[in-house]
Design a protein around this motif. Structure first.
Motif, PDB file in Angstrom:
ATOM      1  N   ALA A  57     -30.742  90.395  38.282  1.00 45.79           N
ATOM      2  CA  ALA A  57     -30.360  91.789  38.136  1.00 45.79           C
ATOM      3  C   ALA A  57     -28.846  91.994  38.063  1.00 45.79           C
ATOM      4  O   ALA A  57     -28.104  91.478  38.900  1.00 45.79           O
ATOM      5  CB  ALA A  57     -30.915  92.603  39.304  1.00 45.79           C
TER       6      ALA A  57
ATOM      7  N   GLY B  26     -30.382  86.567  43.218  1.00 49.67           N
ATOM      8  CA  GLY B  26     -30.866  87.823  42.680  1.00 49.67           C
ATOM      9  C   GLY B  26     -30.052  88.377  41.532  1.00 49.67           C
ATOM     10  O   GLY B  26     -30.485  89.318  40.868  1.00 49.67           O
TER      11      GLY B  26
ATOM     12  N   PRO C  38     -28.518  99.660  37.254  1.00 49.94           N
ATOM     13  CA  PRO C  38     -29.974  99.648  37.032  1.00 49.94           C
ATOM     14  C   PRO C  38     -30.304  99.351  35.571  1.00 49.94           C
ATOM     15  O   PRO C  38     -29.511  99.632  34.667  1.00 49.94           O
ATOM     16  CB  PRO C  38     -30.392 101.072  37.416  1.00 49.94           C
ATOM     17  CG  PRO C  38     -29.287 101.608  38.251  1.00 49.94           C
ATOM     18  CD  PRO C  38     -28.033 100.941  37.764  1.00 49.94           C
TER      19      PRO C  38
ATOM     20  N   ARG D 200     -37.990  91.757  35.926  1.00 47.13           N
ATOM     21  CA  ARG D 200     -37.482  91.482  37.269  1.00 47.13           C
ATOM     22  C   ARG D 200     -36.098  92.115  37.465  1.00 47.13           C
ATOM     23  O   ARG D 200     -35.772  92.577  38.562  1.00 47.13           O
ATOM     24  CB  ARG D 200     -37.444  89.979  37.511  1.00 47.13           C
ATOM     25  CG  ARG D 200     -38.837  89.344  37.558  1.00 47.13           C
ATOM     26  CD  ARG D 200     -38.801  87.843  37.729  1.00 47.13           C
ATOM     27  NE  ARG D 200     -40.093  87.258  37.428  1.00 47.13           N
ATOM     28  CZ  ARG D 200     -41.103  87.159  38.274  1.00 47.13           C
ATOM     29  NH1 ARG D 200     -40.976  87.614  39.503  1.00 47.13           N
ATOM     30  NH2 ARG D 200     -42.253  86.601  37.905  1.00 47.13           N
TER      31      ARG D 200
ATOM     32  N   SER E  87     -25.523  94.699  38.339  1.00 46.76           N
ATOM     33  CA  SER E  87     -25.241  95.744  39.326  1.00 46.76           C
ATOM     34  C   SER E  87     -25.843  97.077  38.902  1.00 46.76           C
ATOM     35  O   SER E  87     -26.386  97.823  39.728  1.00 46.76           O
ATOM     36  CB  SER E  87     -23.723  95.895  39.519  1.00 46.76           C
ATOM     37  OG  SER E  87     -23.162  94.695  40.000  1.00 46.76           O
TER      38      SER E  87
ATOM     39  N   ARG F 116     -34.991  97.334  43.971  1.00 45.87           N
ATOM     40  CA  ARG F 116     -34.239  96.363  44.763  1.00 45.87           C
ATOM     41  C   ARG F 116     -34.333  96.696  46.229  1.00 45.87           C
ATOM     42  O   ARG F 116     -34.241  97.847  46.626  1.00 45.87           O
ATOM     43  CB  ARG F 116     -32.779  96.347  44.309  1.00 45.87           C
ATOM     44  CG  ARG F 116     -32.682  96.087  42.793  1.00 45.87           C
ATOM     45  CD  ARG F 116     -31.276  96.202  42.260  1.00 45.87           C
ATOM     46  NE  ARG F 116     -31.295  96.234  40.799  1.00 45.87           N
ATOM     47  CZ  ARG F 116     -30.217  96.251  40.044  1.00 45.87           C
ATOM     48  NH1 ARG F 116     -29.019  96.257  40.612  1.00 45.87           N
ATOM     49  NH2 ARG F 116     -30.325  96.285  38.738  1.00 45.87           N
TER      50      ARG F 116
ATOM     51  N   SER G 298     -37.623  91.212  42.472  1.00 48.74           N
ATOM     52  CA  SER G 298     -36.326  91.621  41.923  1.00 48.74           C
ATOM     53  C   SER G 298     -35.451  90.388  41.779  1.00 48.74           C
ATOM     54  O   SER G 298     -35.177  89.687  42.751  1.00 48.74           O
ATOM     55  CB  SER G 298     -35.654  92.646  42.843  1.00 48.74           C
ATOM     56  OG  SER G 298     -34.378  93.005  42.332  1.00 48.74           O
ATOM     57  N   HIS G 299     -35.018  90.132  40.556  1.00 49.89           N
ATOM     58  CA  HIS G 299     -34.282  88.909  40.279  1.00 49.89           C
ATOM     59  C   HIS G 299     -33.523  89.108  38.971  1.00 49.89           C
ATOM     60  O   HIS G 299     -33.813  90.041  38.214  1.00 49.89           O
ATOM     61  CB  HIS G 299     -35.261  87.737  40.158  1.00 49.89           C
ATOM     62  CG  HIS G 299     -34.681  86.405  40.528  1.00 49.89           C
ATOM     63  ND1 HIS G 299     -34.090  86.159  41.751  1.00 49.89           N
ATOM     64  CD2 HIS G 299     -34.594  85.245  39.850  1.00 49.89           C
ATOM     65  CE1 HIS G 299     -33.686  84.900  41.784  1.00 49.89           C
ATOM     66  NE2 HIS G 299     -33.970  84.321  40.639  1.00 49.89           N
TER      67      HIS G 299
END
Length: 360
Positions: free
Chosen positions: A270, A186, A274, A354, A272, A359, A267-268
């Motif tokens: 990503a 992720g 936003p 993504r 830390s 998340r 969600s991928h």
């Protein structure tokens, strides 16, 4: 095919040093006793390739560069090695892995290759194109792939990487390698060796340090297991290029509960912090990821530009590297300027959407 031989030659003199004793299975354990372990970080010369191949044959895990991102490789014929990949990444076991092979001949040992696949392999292999094909039945041909690789499906995702280190490793170990991106599940994909160390630490046995990955985005994934080709993940090989070879390609809807390939979870990729998309300016406590001329764009506690010239190829190569660089303590969010939804921008926007998704 890209020419990468100078990279191997540069690493040759650096890699010829005596190997340390092996540990196994991403391996903190050998002969029943716990050992202190950190991954070997090796420039990719002949001795380093030989050591990495030995680790793989022993069931361990090796991170290696490809033209797309760094892969976390393990023996795709070994349930134990494949399970170690899932454990190292913290990856859901229902999410299939891509099997890396040196060429189309080897791919045909493990998958049913039809005329469409053959046409695409002739043009784009080795290269950043993964094909989802029917698995050969157990006992048919030379198929010995672990069932875990396919997460219980009757298909296999398979590709031939276009990087000299990856090709040298495949040749030296003589194994098909299951190799998702070499990072925690992720998270932002790794495009440099230090990204692997930051994300996985001692969960990997050897890291072959082959520099930055030139493409910088994961491979295009095309499902050929049914009558209509379906694009599962956009990448450097574009949909319109594929359609010129084999006809119409549909864009498959994601199925996060039963993905047919990597990169289909909502969600991928990503960081830390936003991610905020379509930004025209950034707040004082946000990092700003820009694209194209940005001299008169305001804001941001830190700023990096994917490509000041608006070059989508350069932007793709920089995407994950820049997201990592901006993802620092004190940054509330990463604001990202709009990227054109054309050409390689389709794949860049897929990764960004993504990264910005809610998340779990």
């Amino acid at each position: 095919m890209l020419s990468w031989s100078p990279l191997l030659n540069r690493g040759a003199n650096l890699g010829n040093h005596p190997p340390r004793p092996l540990t196994y299975g991403a391996g903190r354990v050998k002969a029943g006793s716990v050992t202190e372990k950190r991954p070997d970080l090796l420039p990719p010369g002949p001795a380093a390739i030989a050591r990495a191949a030995e680790v793989l044959r022993a069931g361990g895990l090796v991170a290696f560069p490809t033209e797309t991102v760094y892969g976390l490789g393990g023996d795709a014929t070994s349930d134990r090695a494949v399970a170690a990949i899932f454990a190292a990444k913290g990856r859901p076991s229902f999410n299939p892995l891509i099997v890396h092979v040196p060429d189309a001949v080897t791919a045909a040992r493990y998958a049913v290759v039809d005329e469409r696949a053959t046409a695409l392999m002739e043009v784009y292999w080795p290269g950043p194109l993964t094909l989802v094909l029917p698995r050969r039945a157990a006992g048919e041909g030379e198929n010995g792939l672990s069932l875990l690789v396919s997460a219980g499906l009757d298909t296999v995702a398979i590709r031939a990487p276009d990087h000299p280190v990856a090709q040298a490793l495949l040749s030296a170990c003589g194994l098909p390698l299951a190799a998702p991106s070499a990072n925690r599940s992720g998270a932002v994909s790794p495009t440099a060796p230090h990204h692997v160390l930051e994300s996985l630490g001692d969960r990997v046995d050897v890291v072959l340090a082959g520099g930055r990955c030139p493409v910088g985005l994961e491979s295009t994934v095309l499902d050929l297991s049914g009558p209509t080709p379906a694009l599962l993940r956009p990448g450097a090989v574009l949909r319109e290029e594929i359609e010129r070879l084999i006809g119409p390609v549909v864009v498959a809807a994601d199925d996060p509960e039963a993905p047919k390939s990597p990169g289909q979870l909502a969600s991928h990729y990503a960081p830390s912090a936003p991610v905020r998309l379509e930004a025209t300016e950034a707040a004082a406590d946000e990092a700003f990821l820009t694209f194209g001329p940005d001299r008169f764009v305001r804001g941001g506690a830190a700023r990096l530009n994917l490509s000041t010239q608006g070059d989508l190829n350069e932007a793709a190569a920089n995407l994950f590297h820049h997201l990592r660089q901006l993802d620092k303590p004190g940054i509330r969010a990463i604001a990202v300027m709009a990227i054109p939804e054309q050409g390689l921008g389709v794949a860049i926007n897929d990764r960004l959407r993504r990264a910005a998704a809610p998340r779990g």
